[in-house]
Design a protein around this motif. Structure first.
Motif, short mmCIF file in Angstrom:
data_model
loop_
_atom_site.label_atom_id
_atom_site.label_comp_id
_atom_site.label_asym_id
_atom_site.label_seq_id
_atom_site.Cartn_x
_atom_site.Cartn_y
_atom_site.Cartn_z
N HIS A 1 1.58 -6.99 -42.32
CA HIS A 1 2.97 -6.45 -42.27
C HIS A 1 3.01 -6.14 -40.74
O HIS A 1 4.03 -6.46 -39.91
CB HIS A 1 3.27 -5.46 -43.15
N LYS A 2 1.93 -5.15 -40.57
CA LYS A 2 2.02 -4.41 -39.34
C LYS A 2 2.14 -5.60 -38.02
O LYS A 2 2.72 -5.54 -37.11
CB LYS A 2 0.88 -3.68 -39.16
N LYS A 3 1.07 -6.48 -38.44
CA LYS A 3 0.92 -7.49 -37.24
C LYS A 3 2.15 -8.45 -37.12
O LYS A 3 2.46 -8.80 -36.03
CB LYS A 3 -0.22 -8.37 -37.56
N SER A 4 2.46 -8.93 -38.49
CA SER A 4 3.86 -9.57 -38.25
C SER A 4 4.91 -9.04 -37.52
O SER A 4 5.72 -9.66 -36.82
CB SER A 4 4.08 -10.43 -39.58
N ARG A 5 5.05 -7.77 -37.88
CA ARG A 5 6.19 -7.06 -37.20
C ARG A 5 5.75 -6.88 -35.62
O ARG A 5 6.88 -7.10 -34.77
CB ARG A 5 6.32 -5.71 -37.70
N PHE A 6 4.77 -6.72 -35.44
CA PHE A 6 4.32 -6.86 -33.86
C PHE A 6 4.67 -8.22 -33.47
O PHE A 6 5.33 -8.31 -31.90
CB PHE A 6 2.81 -6.54 -33.78
N LEU A 7 4.44 -9.01 -33.98
CA LEU A 7 4.79 -10.58 -33.28
C LEU A 7 5.98 -10.75 -33.18
O LEU A 7 6.75 -11.37 -32.10
CB LEU A 7 4.28 -11.74 -34.31
N MET A 8 7.03 -10.40 -34.18
CA MET A 8 8.56 -10.30 -34.06
C MET A 8 9.01 -9.68 -32.84
O MET A 8 9.95 -9.96 -31.90
CB MET A 8 9.04 -9.82 -35.25
N HIS A 9 8.36 -8.40 -32.44
CA HIS A 9 8.70 -7.68 -31.37
C HIS A 9 8.36 -8.31 -30.09
O HIS A 9 9.28 -8.15 -29.00
CB HIS A 9 8.07 -6.34 -31.26
N LEU A 10 7.08 -8.82 -30.19
CA LEU A 10 6.63 -9.70 -28.86
C LEU A 10 7.57 -11.10 -28.66
O LEU A 10 7.88 -11.42 -27.46
CB LEU A 10 5.17 -10.19 -29.20
N CYS A 11 8.02 -11.53 -29.63
CA CYS A 11 9.03 -12.58 -29.55
C CYS A 11 10.08 -12.17 -28.97
O CYS A 11 10.59 -12.80 -27.83
CB CYS A 11 9.39 -13.42 -31.12
N VAL A 12 10.70 -11.09 -29.29
CA VAL A 12 12.03 -10.85 -28.54
C VAL A 12 11.58 -10.05 -27.06
O VAL A 12 12.57 -10.62 -26.02
CB VAL A 12 12.37 -9.16 -28.96
N PHE A 13 10.64 -9.62 -26.87
CA PHE A 13 10.26 -9.03 -25.54
C PHE A 13 9.85 -10.58 -24.66
O PHE A 13 10.64 -10.50 -23.30
CB PHE A 13 8.98 -8.23 -25.47
N HIS A 14 9.11 -11.24 -25.03
CA HIS A 14 9.03 -12.67 -24.33
C HIS A 14 10.10 -13.31 -24.02
O HIS A 14 10.22 -13.87 -23.05
CB HIS A 14 8.01 -13.43 -24.98
N THR A 15 11.01 -13.50 -25.05
CA THR A 15 12.14 -14.24 -25.01
C THR A 15 13.18 -13.70 -23.80
O THR A 15 13.65 -14.17 -22.84
CB THR A 15 13.16 -14.33 -26.20
N TYR A 16 13.09 -12.30 -23.86
CA TYR A 16 14.02 -11.50 -22.77
C TYR A 16 13.25 -11.85 -21.45
O TYR A 16 13.91 -12.17 -20.52
CB TYR A 16 13.72 -10.39 -23.25
N LEU A 17 11.85 -11.82 -21.36
CA LEU A 17 11.16 -11.99 -19.97
C LEU A 17 11.43 -13.19 -19.56
O LEU A 17 11.74 -13.62 -18.44
CB LEU A 17 9.84 -11.67 -20.37
#
Ligand SMILES: [Zn+2]
Ligand SMILES: [Zn+2]
Ligand SMILES: [Zn+2]
Length: 370
Positions: free
Chosen positions: A192-208
């Motif tokens: 759960h922790k890792k998939s939540r991290f991946l979701m956050h990473l997706c938001v951050f990368h999309t923004y970048l």
């Protein structure tokens, strides 16, 4: 990056480039490969899906008609395997970019560690970079290794501009869902922790990637060095692209200690001050204070350049709107002619004639289909 440049930081300009010595007009100062690349348009282009080389002899994907690769190594493209059977026409470029950037990050960390622990390393790396209060002020000494490149990528500028926040979240979510269809990624981010991290990473990368990607007719890319040039409506640097490389060349005489500026988009040369100011503020969120925007006597014109036969030739080509961007060798000649004018009149101030030539050079660099 030529040894005549230095990356610096201050509050007003963020990270930016300054000349360590005088630089003449027409000098190549940066040649870099994109950190992340993406094909924008497939039709009629002979480009390898993996490395973007222009080719005529391709190996086709065995399972679909969209994947074309220059050799067996490029054919082992994990990204293509995941997207196999889909035409890039159907995809949202922002989602594709975000996916590519995340796969690129995962590859960097997985390369060091073939167990699933690479995800833990990536998580603490990203947290460290993002939480560092001085992250924007850090000027990297070198970006030779991939982790330093990724660190620089994570600290690129963010500005939402015209994109709405819910649109960004929706695109990030699309990227997340697609990534989880890759079996290796699903396995690596199973908790759960890792998939939540991946979701956050997706938001951050999309923004970048939304804020920092550049594209021409054929492909797009994130260029880590090029992204650190600030904007001027009378830039002393012009950029051009070929395959996955970007080349920056001086368009004015640069003195030791001067900051180096490019023009963001080609639309800022021939517009009025009010239009430029509005566009830059909407798209990039800053108030331009370049010499053209500050000096009330602009636009100024130079009779000497105007009466130059080479200049008149270029002006006519541009005016007729007949430039065939598919004629690569003609475009290369025109680009060279543009540079020659800028070199020849290096001692003249920036005038509307230089605007025209610089704009033409930039158009030729972006629109040319090789
Ligand atoms: Zn290739
Ligand atoms: Zn395929
Ligand atoms: Zn300006």
């Amino acid at each position: 990056m030529a040894n005549v440049l230095e990356m610096k930081y201050n509050e007003k300009f963020g990270r930016h480039f300054v000349a360590k010595q005088d630089i003449d007009v027409g000098k190549v100062i940066v040649v870099e490969e994109a950190f992340i690349t993406m094909i924008v348009m497939h039709a009629g282009l002979n480009i390898c899906d993996t490395c973007f080389k222009h080719m005529t002899n391709f190996i086709a994907c065995q399972n679909c008609t969209f994947g074309l690769f220059c050799d067996e190594i490029c054919a082992q493209n994990d990204l293509h395997k995941m997207r196999c059977g889909r035409s890039s026409k159907d995809d949202n470029p922002l989602v594709e970019y975000a996916i590519r950037s995340i796969v690129c990050a995962l590859d960097i960390f997985a390369a060091d560690d073939d167990s699933a622990c690479y995800v833990d390393t990536l998580m603490s790396f990203v947290e460290n970079v993002i939480q560092d209060p001085k992250k924007m002020a850090n000027v990297p000494h070198s970006i030779v290794d991939n982790k330093s490149k990724y660190r620089l990528f994570l600290t690129l500028n963010l500005w939402l501009g015209s994109l709405k926040e819910d649109e960004l979240m929706a695109r990030a979510h699309d990227a997340f869902e697609i990534l989880l269809k890759m079996p290796q990624i699903k396995a690596a981010f199973s908790s759960h922790k890792k998939s939540r991290f991946l979701m956050h990473l997706c938001v951050f990368h999309t923004y970048l990637v939304f804020c920092n990607s550049f594209q021409n007719q054929a492909n797009g890319g994130i260029f880590l060095l090029r992204n650190h040039f600030n904007h001027s409506c009378a830039p002393n640097v012009l950029c051009s692209n070929y395959e996955n490389k970007s080349t920056c060349i001086t368009s004015r005489h640069v003195k030791k200690g001067d900051q180096l500026f490019i023009s963001y988009g080609s639309g800022y040369f021939n517009h009025s001050r009010a239009e430029r100011q509005k566009g830059l503020s909407n798209d990039f969120g800053f108030q331009c204070e370049c010499e053209k925007c500050k000096n009330k006597s602009y636009p100024i014109s130079s009779d000497v350049i105007k009466s130059d036969a080479e200049y008149q030739y270029l002006a006519k080509e541009l005016d007729m709107k007949k430039v065939k961007f598919s004629d690569g060798s003609k475009c290369a000649i025109l680009k060279q002619k543009c540079l020659e004018i800028l070199i020849k009149y290096r001692d003249q101030p920036w005038t509307i004639e230089k605007d025209l030539v610089a704009d033409f050079y930039q158009q030729l660099s972006v629109e040319t289909i090789h």
